[in-house]
Design a protein around this motif. Sequence first.
Motif, PDB file in Angstrom:
ATOM      1  N   PRO A  10       0.838  -1.203   0.000  1.00  0.00           N
ATOM      2  CA  PRO A  10       0.000   0.000   0.000  1.00  0.00           C
ATOM      3  C   PRO A  10       0.871   1.249   0.000  1.00  0.00           C
ATOM      4  N   PRO A  11       0.320   2.371  -0.456  1.00  0.00           N
ATOM      5  CA  PRO A  11       1.102   3.611  -0.447  1.00  0.00           C
ATOM      6  C   PRO A  11       1.554   3.961   0.974  1.00  0.00           C
ATOM      7  N   GLU A  12       2.760   4.421   1.089  1.00  0.00           N
ATOM      8  CA  GLU A  12       3.297   4.820   2.388  1.00  0.00           C
ATOM      9  C   GLU A  12       3.237   6.332   2.513  1.00  0.00           C
ATOM     10  N   PHE A  13       2.707   6.782   3.648  1.00  0.00           N
ATOM     11  CA  PHE A  13       2.658   8.214   3.899  1.00  0.00           C
ATOM     12  C   PHE A  13       3.990   8.648   4.512  1.00  0.00           C
ATOM     13  N   ASP A 185       3.678  12.650  -4.993  1.00  0.00           N
ATOM     14  CA  ASP A 185       2.946  12.866  -3.744  1.00  0.00           C
ATOM     15  C   ASP A 185       1.502  12.387  -3.825  1.00  0.00           C
ATOM     16  N   GLY A 186       1.015  12.090  -5.046  1.00  0.00           N
ATOM     17  CA  GLY A 186      -0.384  11.712  -5.209  1.00  0.00           C
ATOM     18  C   GLY A 186      -0.815  10.550  -4.341  1.00  0.00           C
ATOM     19  N   PRO A 187      -0.128   9.403  -4.376  1.00  0.00           N
ATOM     20  CA  PRO A 187      -0.532   8.274  -3.520  1.00  0.00           C
ATOM     21  C   PRO A 187      -0.501   8.605  -2.036  1.00  0.00           C
ATOM     22  N   ALA A 194      -7.641   9.573   2.998  1.00  0.00           N
ATOM     23  CA  ALA A 194      -8.415   8.398   3.403  1.00  0.00           C
ATOM     24  C   ALA A 194      -8.348   8.204   4.916  1.00  0.00           C
ATOM     25  N   GLY A 195      -7.168   8.440   5.492  1.00  0.00           N
ATOM     26  CA  GLY A 195      -7.032   8.323   6.939  1.00  0.00           C
ATOM     27  C   GLY A 195      -7.852   9.361   7.686  1.00  0.00           C
ATOM     28  N   VAL A 196      -7.844  10.595   7.168  1.00  0.00           N
ATOM     29  CA  VAL A 196      -8.642  11.655   7.802  1.00  0.00           C
ATOM     30  C   VAL A 196     -10.126  11.327   7.706  1.00  0.00           C
ATOM     31  N   ALA A 197     -10.568  10.875   6.523  1.00  0.00           N
ATOM     32  CA  ALA A 197     -11.973  10.508   6.356  1.00  0.00           C
ATOM     33  C   ALA A 197     -12.367   9.374   7.296  1.00  0.00           C
ATOM     34  N   ALA A 198     -11.458   8.404   7.462  1.00  0.00           N
ATOM     35  CA  ALA A 198     -11.740   7.297   8.377  1.00  0.00           C
ATOM     36  C   ALA A 198     -11.851   7.792   9.817  1.00  0.00           C
ATOM     37  N   ALA A 199     -10.997   8.737  10.199  1.00  0.00           N
ATOM     38  CA  ALA A 199     -11.057   9.289  11.558  1.00  0.00           C
ATOM     39  C   ALA A 199     -12.371  10.030  11.784  1.00  0.00           C
ATOM     40  N   VAL A 200     -12.791  10.829  10.792  1.00  0.00           N
ATOM     41  CA  VAL A 200     -14.066  11.550  10.905  1.00  0.00           C
ATOM     42  C   VAL A 200     -15.217  10.556  11.023  1.00  0.00           C
ATOM     43  N   GLY A 201     -15.199   9.525  10.178  1.00  0.00           N
ATOM     44  CA  GLY A 201     -16.250   8.521  10.253  1.00  0.00           C
ATOM     45  C   GLY A 201     -16.274   7.793  11.582  1.00  0.00           C
ATOM     46  N   ALA A 202     -15.106   7.498  12.117  1.00  0.00           N
ATOM     47  CA  ALA A 202     -15.025   6.759  13.378  1.00  0.00           C
ATOM     48  C   ALA A 202     -15.576   7.578  14.545  1.00  0.00           C
TER      49      ALA A 202
END
Length: 381
Positions: A10-13, A185-187, A194-202
């Motif tokens: 997976p892409p690494e941040f 930087d795209g990936p 995606a991580g931010v969206a997951a945090a908001v959803g959680a």
Amino acid sequence: MEGMKLRVSPPEFRGRLHDPRTATLIGRWLGLAMLVCFGTGLVSHVMQHPPGWLANSLPSRPSWGYRFSQGLHVASGIAAIPLLLAKLWAVYPRLFVWPPLRSVRHGLERLSVAVLVAGAVFELATGLLNIVQWYPWPFSFVPVHFAVAWLVVGALVLHLAVKAPEIRAHWSRRSPGTLALPVEDGPDRRSLLAGVAAAVGAVTLTTIGQSVTPLKGLILFAPRDPDHGPQGLPVNRTAAAAGVGRVVDEAYRLVVAGPRPYALTLDELRALPQHEVELPIACVEGWSKSARWTGVRVRDLLERVGAPPDARVRVVSLQLRGGYRVSEMGHQHARDPLTLLALRLNGAELDPDHGYPARLIAPNRPGVLQTKWVGRLEVLS
């Protein structure tokens, strides 16, 4: 190639995304959350503290209106917390550039950022503590929270004005300004978003069940379980906290003051025509739950006292301590057939913590104004 396995990583941040594109993308989400939070907060403030010209015109319908707006207010505020943290991470290197002021426009930008960051942190922190009813500060929460909200919105408008060219350049993937950003930087950017969206959803899914009761099984962090409390309904202020002991039935009197004043004993109140309605208690802290209430229609009590059709009503509690001992209703709430002086909750006599012997329940009204332990109704000209 036999024996070789294809490995897809997976892409690494790698933490390089302190750039305008990332800040703009997160800023769009954060700005939407803040505007929703501000708009619903404005509704809540007006419902609790209406200006004089509006005090007699607040709508009583839809009956679930305040439950929806206040639930959305708290949910958007909680969702804004991870968004604000992500936004600050994306822009923090630019907060310490030198020299601090390079031009008038740069000075306005720095001023807007300073007020916006300080105000947003203050609003979210105090709002979160208000949800759990912890007030470790010397000021009154409601007026200060309301005033700072206007400062934040003003700073946001100023920030958008001075940063408009940069925001426009990085608003979408096709914007010309994004061409200068590293393609590699795209990936990483997609992984971050995606991580931010997951945090908001959680944080949303694990707290919103306190107002959206079908999701109550997902509650992990919300301070209120909508099923926890006397008669299956939460309370914020108990009878003991309000200084109200067990009211002696024989000593209780409901005083109705108006053109033809009268008083009723508890037995006389029980002998009047009783009506049952289903209405939510919707608290400013964000929790809400519907319940079945049985009691006397307030409009019947007003007709008996000879109140004019457009009269406002003051409701006075027997409580000795705490705020909101007195509340007022405009004529739309007072005359609504769903507005009751309730004597029973979910088929049983009111628990003392729910306002025994009588409490107000009205549609589209903040929970703090659903006065408990009612001892007096006053018709206001």
